[in-house]
Design an enzyme around this catalytic site. Structure first.
Site, PDB file in Angstrom:
ATOM      1  N   HIS A 148       0.854  -1.124   0.184  1.00  0.00           N
ATOM      2  CA  HIS A 148       0.069  -0.116  -0.019  1.00  0.00           C
ATOM      3  C   HIS A 148       0.776   1.252  -0.075  1.00  0.00           C
ATOM      4  CE1 HIS A 148      -2.950  -2.787   1.283  1.00  0.00           C
ATOM      5  NE2 HIS A 148      -4.146  -1.923   0.720  1.00  0.00           N
TER       6      HIS A 148
ATOM      7  N   LYS B 274       0.445   4.397   5.306  1.00  0.00           N
ATOM      8  CA  LYS B 274      -0.730   3.827   5.779  1.00  0.00           C
ATOM      9  C   LYS B 274      -0.675   3.241   7.094  1.00  0.00           C
ATOM     10  CE  LYS B 274      -3.481  -0.645   4.688  1.00  0.00           C
ATOM     11  NZ  LYS B 274      -4.771   0.012   5.174  1.00  0.00           N
TER      12      LYS B 274
HETATM   13  P1  NAD Z   1      -6.265   8.996   4.759  1.00  0.00           P
HETATM   14  O1  NAD Z   1      -5.179   9.268   5.690  1.00  0.00           O
HETATM   15  O2  NAD Z   1      -5.978   9.700   3.376  1.00  0.00           O
HETATM   16  O3  NAD Z   1      -7.666   9.844   5.168  1.00  0.00           O
HETATM   17  C1  NAD Z   1      -7.909   9.563   6.595  1.00  0.00           C
HETATM   18  C2  NAD Z   1      -8.796  10.795   6.996  1.00  0.00           C
HETATM   19  O4  NAD Z   1      -9.614  10.871   7.819  1.00  0.00           O
HETATM   20  C3  NAD Z   1      -7.880  12.044   7.162  1.00  0.00           C
HETATM   21  O5  NAD Z   1      -8.099  13.247   6.426  1.00  0.00           O
HETATM   22  C4  NAD Z   1      -8.254  12.388   8.745  1.00  0.00           C
HETATM   23  O6  NAD Z   1      -7.934  13.804   8.937  1.00  0.00           O
HETATM   24  C5  NAD Z   1      -9.648  12.131   8.667  1.00  0.00           C
HETATM   25  N1  NAD Z   1     -10.324  11.930   9.998  1.00  0.00           N
HETATM   26  C6  NAD Z   1      -9.694  11.382  10.857  1.00  0.00           C
HETATM   27  N2  NAD Z   1     -10.680  11.553  11.912  1.00  0.00           N
HETATM   28  C7  NAD Z   1     -11.797  12.085  11.611  1.00  0.00           C
HETATM   29  C8  NAD Z   1     -13.007  12.342  12.097  1.00  0.00           C
HETATM   30  N3  NAD Z   1     -13.152  11.993  13.527  1.00  0.00           N
HETATM   31  N4  NAD Z   1     -13.948  12.892  11.325  1.00  0.00           N
HETATM   32  C9  NAD Z   1     -13.697  13.075  10.188  1.00  0.00           C
HETATM   33  N5  NAD Z   1     -12.776  12.828   9.514  1.00  0.00           N
HETATM   34  C10 NAD Z   1     -11.598  12.337  10.297  1.00  0.00           C
HETATM   35  O7  NAD Z   1      -6.358   7.719   4.668  1.00  0.00           O
HETATM   36  P2  NAD Z   1      -7.208   6.805   3.654  1.00  0.00           P
HETATM   37  O8  NAD Z   1      -6.398   6.293   2.555  1.00  0.00           O
HETATM   38  O9  NAD Z   1      -8.697   7.768   3.136  1.00  0.00           O
HETATM   39  O10 NAD Z   1      -8.001   5.761   4.264  1.00  0.00           O
HETATM   40  C11 NAD Z   1      -8.761   5.720   5.447  1.00  0.00           C
HETATM   41  C12 NAD Z   1      -9.109   4.525   5.953  1.00  0.00           C
HETATM   42  O11 NAD Z   1      -9.976   3.638   5.077  1.00  0.00           O
HETATM   43  C13 NAD Z   1      -7.988   3.656   6.519  1.00  0.00           C
HETATM   44  O12 NAD Z   1      -8.298   2.802   7.559  1.00  0.00           O
HETATM   45  C14 NAD Z   1      -7.677   2.853   5.268  1.00  0.00           C
HETATM   46  O13 NAD Z   1      -7.230   1.477   5.457  1.00  0.00           O
HETATM   47  C15 NAD Z   1      -9.124   2.172   4.949  1.00  0.00           C
HETATM   48  N6  NAD Z   1      -9.466   1.812   3.627  1.00  0.00           N
HETATM   49  C16 NAD Z   1     -10.413   1.032   3.610  1.00  0.00           C
HETATM   50  C17 NAD Z   1     -10.882   0.568   2.229  1.00  0.00           C
HETATM   51  C18 NAD Z   1     -11.947  -0.555   1.908  1.00  0.00           C
HETATM   52  O14 NAD Z   1     -12.292  -0.941   0.758  1.00  0.00           O
HETATM   53  N7  NAD Z   1     -12.605  -0.698   3.126  1.00  0.00           N
HETATM   54  C19 NAD Z   1      -9.937   0.949   0.910  1.00  0.00           C
HETATM   55  C20 NAD Z   1      -9.009   1.887   1.168  1.00  0.00           C
HETATM   56  C21 NAD Z   1      -8.864   2.369   2.455  1.00  0.00           C
END
Ligand code: NAD
Length: 270
Positions: A152, A156
């Site tokens: 990834h 991450k």
């Molecule tokens: P990222 O770091 O780009 O984004 C996470 C965002 O959430 C950040 O902007 C952070 O500021 C924000 N955030 C944190 N706390 C918050 C709150 N209380 N309210 C609102 N926003 C808040 O990460 P990402 O790549 O977007 O991934 C996010 C999550 O999703 C990770 O856990 C990742 O592993 C997961 N993910 C899941 C899938 C899936 O298909 N299930 C796919 C990709 C990523």
């Protein structure tokens, strides 16, 4: 199932990579409208207009929002706050945040007595098929060593990925064993004494969206199953599909397979 049209959606984690992908998918999908795009406290974009949504500004507290469903892609550290909001507001929740603790999983079970919740470590149908193929291979090749290699983007937070752990769990079930994913699986060295254990290997490289390779290795031969996500739109569109399905359901914990069952996609995955 009768639903409001369009469905009003709250996006938690709207400032992140997945949040941006969900907003982009939402702007193309007439079944939905954006009720609120939620950023974490202190985010410098709070109060600014949400790109592509002239009527909406980023906000931190959506307590006065009228909505039909919420989608969460934040971080394990923030997940409890998101869950609290959804229970308080009675919003069905589609959650994709990974790296959750077992306490957080139990909290989701408890919250599911009040709201419908669908959590998935991966919303891609390709990964659902990969998991199915991996369980077939695990059962067919019970003596082969098995490793899950995941790559990834740099930064991450959790490793191994939630998808790698889900693949390892499915492989363990197919072999009638626990893969001990709580302990992050066996190391390759440990495997000398436990040939059925799955080991996990993680790489964090550049802006890789998500790659999973399941490797089965025996004497003089090797089988590799590979899935590469090329764009986060895959996960975002899967999450919207799940949200559309979840609205109007009774409280409870749901999984992606329930949705595939309902759509008849399960035949593909059997
Ligand atoms: P990222 O770091 O780009 O984004 C996470 C965002 O959430 C950040 O902007 C952070 O500021 C924000 N955030 C944190 N706390 C918050 C709150 N209380 N309210 C609102 N926003 C808040 O990460 P990402 O790549 O977007 O991934 C996010 C999550 O999703 C990770 O856990 C990742 O592993 C997961 N993910 C899941 C899938 C899936 O298909 N299930 C796919 C990709 C990523």
């Amino acid at each position: 199932m009768s639903q409001r049209n369009p469905i009003r959606m709250v996006v938690f984690g709207a400032g992140g990579r997945m949040g941006a992908a969900v907003l982009a998918a939402l702007s193309r999908d007439t079944r939905f409208e954006l009720a609120a795009a939620v950023l974490r406290e202190g985010d410098e974009r709070l109060g600014l207009q949400v790109p592509g949504f002239a009527q909406r500004r980023y906000r931190n507290d959506p307590h006065d929002t009228e909505a039909d469903v919420a989608v969460d892609f934040t971080s394990a550290a923030q997940f409890d706050v998101v869950l609290e909001h959804c229970v308080r507001q009675s919003w069905p929740l589609v959650a994709g945040t990974t790296g959750l603790s077992s306490e957080q999983m139990h909290a989701m079970d408890a919250a599911a007595s009040e709201i419908p919740i669908l959590w998935a470590s991966n919303f891609s149908i390709g990964v659902a098929l990969l998991q199915r193929l991996a369980t077939l291979a695990a059962a067919a090749l019970p003596d082969f060593d098995c490793s899950v290699l995941e790559t990834h983007r740099r930064g991450k937070l959790d490793a191994p990925s939630g998808t790698a752990l889900a693949l390892g769990d499915a492989i363990g079930r197919a072999r009638d064993r626990s893969t001990r994913s709580d302990a992050l699986g066996a190391s390759d060295a440990e495997r000398a004494s436990d040939t059925s254990a799955v080991s996990y290997h993680s790489m964090r490289l550049g802006d890789t969206v998500g790659e999973h390779v399941v490797i089965f290795a025996g004497a003089s031969e090797r089988v590799e199953l590979v899935h590469r996500a090329l764009d986060r739109a895959v996960f975002a569109e899967g999450a919207l599909r799940a949200a559309h399905w979840l609205v109007g359901r009774a409280p409870g914990r749901y999984v992606l397979e329930d949705l595939f069952d309902a759509a008849g996609d399960r035949d593909l995955l059997r």
